[in-house]
Design an enzyme around this catalytic site. Structure first.
Site, PDB file in Angstrom:
ATOM      1  N   GLY A 102       0.834  -1.192   0.000  1.00  0.00           N
ATOM      2  CA  GLY A 102       0.000   0.000   0.000  1.00  0.00           C
ATOM      3  C   GLY A 102       0.869   1.242   0.000  1.00  0.00           C
ATOM      4  N   GLN A 152       2.878   9.953   1.255  1.00  0.00           N
ATOM      5  CA  GLN A 152       4.173   9.269   1.370  1.00  0.00           C
ATOM      6  C   GLN A 152       5.115   9.618   0.224  1.00  0.00           C
ATOM      7  OE1 GLN A 152       2.175   5.231   2.154  1.00  0.00           O
ATOM      8  NE2 GLN A 152       4.133   5.069   3.220  1.00  0.00           N
ATOM      9  N   CYS A 207       5.404  -0.258   7.213  1.00  0.00           N
ATOM     10  CA  CYS A 207       5.082   0.907   6.397  1.00  0.00           C
ATOM     11  C   CYS A 207       6.328   1.323   5.635  1.00  0.00           C
ATOM     12  CB  CYS A 207       4.615   2.042   7.306  1.00  0.00           C
ATOM     13  SG  CYS A 207       4.192   3.539   6.414  1.00  0.00           S
ATOM     14  N   LEU A 208       6.161   1.646   4.360  1.00  0.00           N
ATOM     15  CA  LEU A 208       7.308   2.057   3.554  1.00  0.00           C
ATOM     16  C   LEU A 208       7.939   3.338   4.089  1.00  0.00           C
ATOM     17  CD1 LEU A 208       5.917   1.322  -0.025  1.00  0.00           C
ATOM     18  CD2 LEU A 208       7.572  -0.035   1.275  1.00  0.00           C
ATOM     19  N   HIS A 255      -5.018   1.454   7.235  1.00  0.00           N
ATOM     20  CA  HIS A 255      -3.656   1.992   7.308  1.00  0.00           C
ATOM     21  C   HIS A 255      -3.496   3.153   6.318  1.00  0.00           C
ATOM     22  CE1 HIS A 255       0.892   1.234   7.651  1.00  0.00           C
ATOM     23  NE2 HIS A 255       0.804   2.059   6.628  1.00  0.00           N
ATOM     24  N   GLU A 256      -4.007   2.971   5.094  1.00  0.00           N
ATOM     25  CA  GLU A 256      -3.833   4.024   4.081  1.00  0.00           C
ATOM     26  C   GLU A 256      -4.721   5.231   4.372  1.00  0.00           C
ATOM     27  OE1 GLU A 256      -1.266   3.764   2.345  1.00  0.00           O
ATOM     28  OE2 GLU A 256      -0.967   1.660   2.813  1.00  0.00           O
ATOM     29  N   HIS A 295      -3.012   7.362   6.797  1.00  0.00           N
ATOM     30  CA  HIS A 295      -1.971   8.209   6.197  1.00  0.00           C
ATOM     31  C   HIS A 295      -2.545   9.538   5.708  1.00  0.00           C
ATOM     32  CE1 HIS A 295       1.854   6.143   6.084  1.00  0.00           C
ATOM     33  NE2 HIS A 295       1.337   5.038   5.577  1.00  0.00           N
TER      34      HIS A 295
HETATM   35 NI    NI Z   1       2.202   3.142   5.501  1.00  0.00          NI
END
Ligand code: NI
Length: 175
Positions: free
Chosen positions: A46, A51, A110-111, A152-153, A156
């Site tokens: 995701g 991000q 998470c990236l 989660h997204e 963000h």
């Molecule tokens: Ni993330």
């Protein structure tokens, strides 16, 4: 398409609320394509626009299967392996419509928080409404990995990182 730079925890952009997309323009579509490419390159499941430093309410998710990357990444075209049914979504202006009272705890990463993993408890099932690439509304009902990724997204887009709500965070080995 182009890869975009993924920003990491500590960057103030990750803490801002992203703005709604008012119209799905070519610029938005290009951003979405770049986000897909960037997410796959980083082997994530995701990615949300903040991000990559863009404060718009857009996210991409692909939870088709647990990532078991093979080392044939040089060719981007034909894949000889059987392909499972894809579970992937572009979400524009996603909104949480329903969330189950039942909760489920599982590991997340998470990236934007490289090298870490944490146990997070979230609603086990959710319903989310969003716009697609053509600006048309659609709904998703998800559980398991999909529910977790959707939540989660969306977090963000509201400036929330999983590390804010994780019970415990641990270092994981980098590859
Ligand atoms: Ni993330």
């Amino acid at each position: 398409m182009a890869l975009r730079k993924i920003i990491c925890e500590g960057d103030p952009l990750l803490r801002k609320r992203s703005r709604e997309v008012e119209e799905v323009t070519d610029r938005i579509r290009t951003l979405a394509e770049d986000m897909w490419e960037t997410m796959y390159e980083a082997e994530g499941v995701g990615l949300a626009a903040p991000q990559v430093g863009v404060l718009r309410r857009i996210a991409v998710i692909d939870v088709t299967e647990p990532a078991e990357p093979e080392d044939d990444s040089s060719d981007g075209g034909t894949d000889p392996n059987p392909v499972p049914e894809p579970i992937k979504y572009l979400l524009i202006n996603p909104e949480l419509v329903e969330a189950s009272e039942e909760m489920a705890a599982s590991k997340e990463g998470c990236l934007s928080v490289p090298g870490k993993s944490g146990l997070v408890e979230r609603p086990a099932r959710v319903k989310v409404r969003a716009l697609d690439i053509d600006g048309k509304p659609f709904e998703i009902e998800g559980e398991g990995m999909l529910a977790k990724a959707l939540l989660h997204e969306i977090d963000h887009l509201n400036g929330i990182l999983y590390t804010d709500i994780a019970e415990e965070i641990e270092d994981i080995e980098s590859k």
